[in-house]
Design a protein around this motif. Structure first.
Motif, PDB file in Angstrom:
ATOM      1  N   ALA A 240      -4.882   3.285 -23.356  1.00 45.41           N
ATOM      2  CA  ALA A 240      -4.473   3.700 -24.703  1.00 45.41           C
ATOM      3  C   ALA A 240      -3.795   5.069 -24.668  1.00 45.41           C
ATOM      4  CB  ALA A 240      -5.675   3.724 -25.641  1.00 45.41           C
ATOM      5  N   GLY A 241      -4.369   6.005 -23.906  1.00 44.42           N
ATOM      6  CA  GLY A 241      -3.789   7.343 -23.818  1.00 44.42           C
ATOM      7  C   GLY A 241      -2.411   7.332 -23.191  1.00 44.42           C
ATOM      8  N   SER A 242      -2.226   6.510 -22.165  1.00 41.14           N
ATOM      9  CA  SER A 242      -0.916   6.407 -21.509  1.00 41.14           C
ATOM     10  C   SER A 242       0.112   5.792 -22.436  1.00 41.14           C
ATOM     11  CB  SER A 242      -1.044   5.563 -20.234  1.00 41.14           C
ATOM     12  OG  SER A 242      -1.924   6.166 -19.316  1.00 41.14           O
ATOM     13  N   ALA A 243      -0.293   4.747 -23.176  1.00 45.46           N
ATOM     14  CA  ALA A 243       0.621   4.121 -24.139  1.00 45.46           C
ATOM     15  C   ALA A 243       1.019   5.119 -25.219  1.00 45.46           C
ATOM     16  CB  ALA A 243      -0.035   2.892 -24.760  1.00 45.46           C
TER      17      ALA A 243
ATOM     18  N   LEU B 194      11.871   3.991 -20.691  1.00 49.34           N
ATOM     19  CA  LEU B 194      10.565   4.326 -21.261  1.00 49.34           C
ATOM     20  C   LEU B 194       9.878   3.130 -21.920  1.00 49.34           C
ATOM     21  CD1 LEU B 194      11.196   7.852 -22.833  1.00 49.34           C
ATOM     22  CD2 LEU B 194       9.690   7.303 -20.912  1.00 49.34           C
ATOM     23  N   THR B 195      10.657   2.178 -22.462  1.00 49.84           N
ATOM     24  CA  THR B 195      10.024   1.024 -23.082  1.00 49.84           C
ATOM     25  C   THR B 195       9.216   0.215 -22.076  1.00 49.84           C
ATOM     26  OG1 THR B 195      12.052  -0.304 -22.782  1.00 49.84           O
ATOM     27  CG2 THR B 195      11.727   0.764 -24.934  1.00 49.84           C
ATOM     28  N   ARG B 196       9.609   0.306 -20.786  1.00 48.64           N
ATOM     29  CA  ARG B 196       8.888  -0.482 -19.786  1.00 48.64           C
ATOM     30  C   ARG B 196       7.500   0.070 -19.482  1.00 48.64           C
ATOM     31  NH1 ARG B 196       6.264  -3.822 -18.363  1.00 48.64           N
ATOM     32  NH2 ARG B 196       6.366  -5.034 -16.463  1.00 48.64           N
TER      33      ARG B 196
ATOM     34  N   GLU C 229       0.810  -1.227   0.000  1.00 49.93           N
ATOM     35  CA  GLU C 229       0.000   0.000   0.000  1.00 49.93           C
ATOM     36  C   GLU C 229       0.844   1.278   0.000  1.00 49.93           C
ATOM     37  OE1 GLU C 229      -2.759  -0.308   3.240  1.00 49.93           O
ATOM     38  OE2 GLU C 229      -3.958  -1.851   2.257  1.00 49.93           O
ATOM     39  N   LEU C 230       1.930   1.248  -0.754  1.00 52.04           N
ATOM     40  CA  LEU C 230       2.765   2.455  -0.870  1.00 52.04           C
ATOM     41  C   LEU C 230       2.166   3.444  -1.866  1.00 52.04           C
ATOM     42  CD1 LEU C 230       6.341   0.850  -0.919  1.00 52.04           C
ATOM     43  CD2 LEU C 230       5.254   2.089   0.957  1.00 52.04           C
ATOM     44  N   GLY C 231       1.390   2.929  -2.816  1.00 54.61           N
ATOM     45  CA  GLY C 231       0.846   3.794  -3.851  1.00 54.61           C
ATOM     46  C   GLY C 231       1.808   3.930  -5.021  1.00 54.61           C
ATOM     47  N   TYR C 232       1.283   4.295  -6.180  1.00 60.17           N
ATOM     48  CA  TYR C 232       2.102   4.379  -7.389  1.00 60.17           C
ATOM     49  C   TYR C 232       3.176   5.461  -7.296  1.00 60.17           C
ATOM     50  CZ  TYR C 232      -1.647   1.549  -9.390  1.00 60.17           C
ATOM     51  OH  TYR C 232      -2.567   0.563  -9.631  1.00 60.17           O
TER      52      TYR C 232
ATOM     53  N   THR D 137       7.093  -0.306 -14.588  1.00 59.91           N
ATOM     54  CA  THR D 137       5.767  -0.831 -14.277  1.00 59.91           C
ATOM     55  C   THR D 137       4.997   0.131 -13.388  1.00 59.91           C
ATOM     56  OG1 THR D 137       6.589  -3.102 -14.395  1.00 59.91           O
ATOM     57  CG2 THR D 137       4.493  -2.760 -13.273  1.00 59.91           C
ATOM     58  N   ALA D 138       5.670   0.647 -12.352  1.00 64.12           N
ATOM     59  CA  ALA D 138       5.023   1.585 -11.425  1.00 64.12           C
ATOM     60  C   ALA D 138       4.600   2.856 -12.161  1.00 64.12           C
ATOM     61  CB  ALA D 138       5.968   1.922 -10.275  1.00 64.12           C
ATOM     62  N   LEU D 139       5.469   3.363 -13.038  1.00 65.03           N
ATOM     63  CA  LEU D 139       5.131   4.567 -13.803  1.00 65.03           C
ATOM     64  C   LEU D 139       3.966   4.307 -14.746  1.00 65.03           C
ATOM     65  CD1 LEU D 139       8.689   5.927 -14.709  1.00 65.03           C
ATOM     66  CD2 LEU D 139       7.061   6.930 -13.096  1.00 65.03           C
ATOM     67  N   GLY D 140       3.975   3.133 -15.397  1.00 68.61           N
ATOM     68  CA  GLY D 140       2.894   2.785 -16.308  1.00 68.61           C
ATOM     69  C   GLY D 140       1.558   2.685 -15.587  1.00 68.61           C
TER      70      GLY D 140
END
Length: 264
Positions: A176-179, A210-212, A107-110, A161-164
């Protein structure tokens, strides 16, 4: 016994010069990397969520595969595409479940999870720079440098992963918008490579990180329900398709290496 002795011998000679065991940074490399990071998202979710194994147990399983792959890569005599990309995939799957464990189980959050992982990645890259004098992948000629390389990849994939997830769930952009956003940043990085004099080393690691999140957001776009903005292909089918694509590209690379070896 001989295998354990070989591993110990390698780490006792961490500064010994070794042949490069990394692939050339071609277009094919980046295509496989994006597919591998996307597979990391769908594969990690397949085990942790679809099969309900849980984030902690899944992280332990994937980290076990990572260390197995890592030691195999370290002890390899030369570049082997199957071994190399197996390590990449294990860092992506482990990164997915570790990030989710930090964000959801702990529960740390993104945002907080991303900050912690970014700090750890900066520490690794700084230690690598201070120890080896460079973090250029073309200069990796020792076991110590290669160890820094794989540590940086593991944490960069976990950070990605966390950023995504942060972009997909908290930014309001959707999958889709994030990708599309991360894809645009990748495009800017490519343009900077060809049209500016910015450090190639910095641009490489920027693109690598960034690819991740691109793979994470695109993986979610493939698997999540339609009502949530996804294609609802499911984690199993998406992972299978990505796995087949990766294997086709790897075998093409192996064939190309065999042809070059025969010509030499």
């Amino acid at each position: 016994m001989l295998k354990i002795h070989s591993i110990v011998f390698r780490f006792e000679n961490m500064t010994k010069t070794i042949p490069t065991k990394l692939p050339e940074l071609t277009i094919s490399f980046w295509i496989i990397k994006i597919c591998a990071t996307t597979l990391g998202e769908t594969g990690g979710d397949l085990l942790a969520q679809t099969m309900k194994v849980g984030y902690v147990t899944s992280s332990i399983i994937f980290l076990s595969f990572f260390f197995l792959a890592f030691f195999t890569q370290i002890n390899a005599k030369k570049y082997n595409p199957l071994i190399y990309w197996f390590v990449i995939v294990t860092t992506s799957t482990a990164g997915t479940t570790i990030s989710d464990m930090m964000d959801r189980t702990m529960e740390l959050g993104y945002a907080k999870g991303s900050l912690i992982l970014l700090s750890l990645l900066v520490i690794i890259l700084t230690a690598w720079k201070l120890t080896e004098k460079t973090i250029s992948v073309s200069a990796i000629k020792s076991v110590r440098a290669e160890t820094f390389y794989w540590a940086a990849i593991l944490f960069s994939n976990t950070l990605g992963t966390a950023l995504g997830d942060f972009l997909s769930d908290d930014s309001g952009l959707g999958f889709a918008g994030s990708a599309a956003l991360v894809g645009g940043l990748l495009l800017l990085t490519i343009l900077a490579y060809y049209f500016t004099r910015l450090s190639r080393v910095v641009l490489f690691w920027l693109a690598f990180v960034l690819t991740r999140p691109f793979g994470a957001t695109f993986g979610d776009f493939l698997t999540k329900p339609i009502e949530k903005g996804g294609l609802e292909m499911g984690t199993a089918i998406s992972s299978a398709i990505l796995g087949v694509i990766i294997m086709i590209l790897i075998f093409r690379e192996m064939k190309s290496l065999q042809m070059k070896s025969a010509e030499a």
